[in-house]
Design a protein around this motif. Structure first.
Motif, PDB file in Angstrom:
ATOM      1  N   ALA A  80       0.633  -1.115   0.228  1.00  0.00           N
ATOM      2  CA  ALA A  80       0.125   0.022   0.169  1.00  0.00           C
ATOM      3  C   ALA A  80       0.848   1.309   0.212  1.00  0.00           C
ATOM      4  N   TYR A  89      -6.077   4.927   3.120  1.00  0.00           N
ATOM      5  CA  TYR A  89      -5.627   3.875   3.477  1.00  0.00           C
ATOM      6  C   TYR A  89      -5.820   3.894   4.936  1.00  0.00           C
ATOM      7  N   THR A  98      -9.070   2.541   5.504  1.00  0.00           N
ATOM      8  CA  THR A  98      -9.110   1.195   5.195  1.00  0.00           C
ATOM      9  C   THR A  98      -8.643   0.326   6.454  1.00  0.00           C
TER      10      THR A  98
END
Length: 209
Positions: A126, A136, A139
């Motif tokens: 990532a 991110y 997430t």
């Protein structure tokens, strides 16, 4: 008698762990993000046993989210540096970077939800991929919430594992299912990423002809 002795020993360990204070409850999951050989599963259960379900859950969740995001930010900042450049040359990492960039939230969220998937690799990929920092973080918070909650629920009452064999069997089965499910998801993601990577390479090769 062995069950009682075993439980008493574990209880003493949890009390010693709790005496170290809540900082250790955050620090150990945080360090696991940098040192993936450390047992995150065990740290989450230790927090749940020592501090109770909700406090233990919050300590574990905060620690693992902070550690994972710190790895992501470090890789994002220094990923192109010479001392980390070897990661971007690895074919598996290249495939996963492309897969993450193409599919976004769904695969990342699912793989983070499972406690036995390689979250350290996900953080690195990532960080190297073209993913927004805030995206991110959201997430991570969502995926780790599910993962830590499941593990906390499984391990918050260690004493019951010694006194309730049916519950113990259910817990063992759940852990096995989580392990198998995580590995199946990981393998499918790797296969799809490899197929996508090969397709792009083939298109590039045809374009050069």
């Amino acid at each position: 008698m062995m069950d009682i002795v075993s439980w008493e020993n574990i209880y003493e360990l949890t009390q010693s762990y709790r005496a170290l204070g809540p900082i250790i409850g955050v620090l150990l999951p945080f360090l696991e993000a940098f040192l993936p050989f450390l047992p995150l599963f065990a740290f989450v259960i230790a927090n749940a046993t020592a501090y109770g379900f909700w406090v233990g859950f919050l300590l574990s969740w905060a620690g693992t989210v902070a550690g994972s995001y710190a790895v992501f930010l470090i890789v994002r900042k220094f990923g192109q540096a010479r001392f980390l450049h070897f990661m971007t040359r690895h074919k598996r990492v290249q495939k996963l970077i492309h897969w993450v960039e193409q599919h976004g939230f769904g695969p990342l969220f699912l793989i983070i939800c499972f406690p036995f998937t390689p979250s350290a690799l996900v953080n690195v990929v990532a960080g190297l991929a073209n993913i927004r920092r805030y995206y991110y973080l959201v997430t991570l918070m969502a995926g780790k919430f599910v993962m830590v909650f499941i593990v906390t629920f499984v391990g918050h009452d260690i004493r019951a594992l010694f006194t309730q064999p049916i519950r113990t069997a259910i817990v063992v089965l759940l852990i096995a299912l989580l392990y198998v499910g995580g590995k199946v998801l990981e393998n499918r993601m790797n296969k799809k990423a490899e197929a996508e990577f090969r397709r792009i390479r083939e298109e590039q090769r045809r374009g050069q002809q």
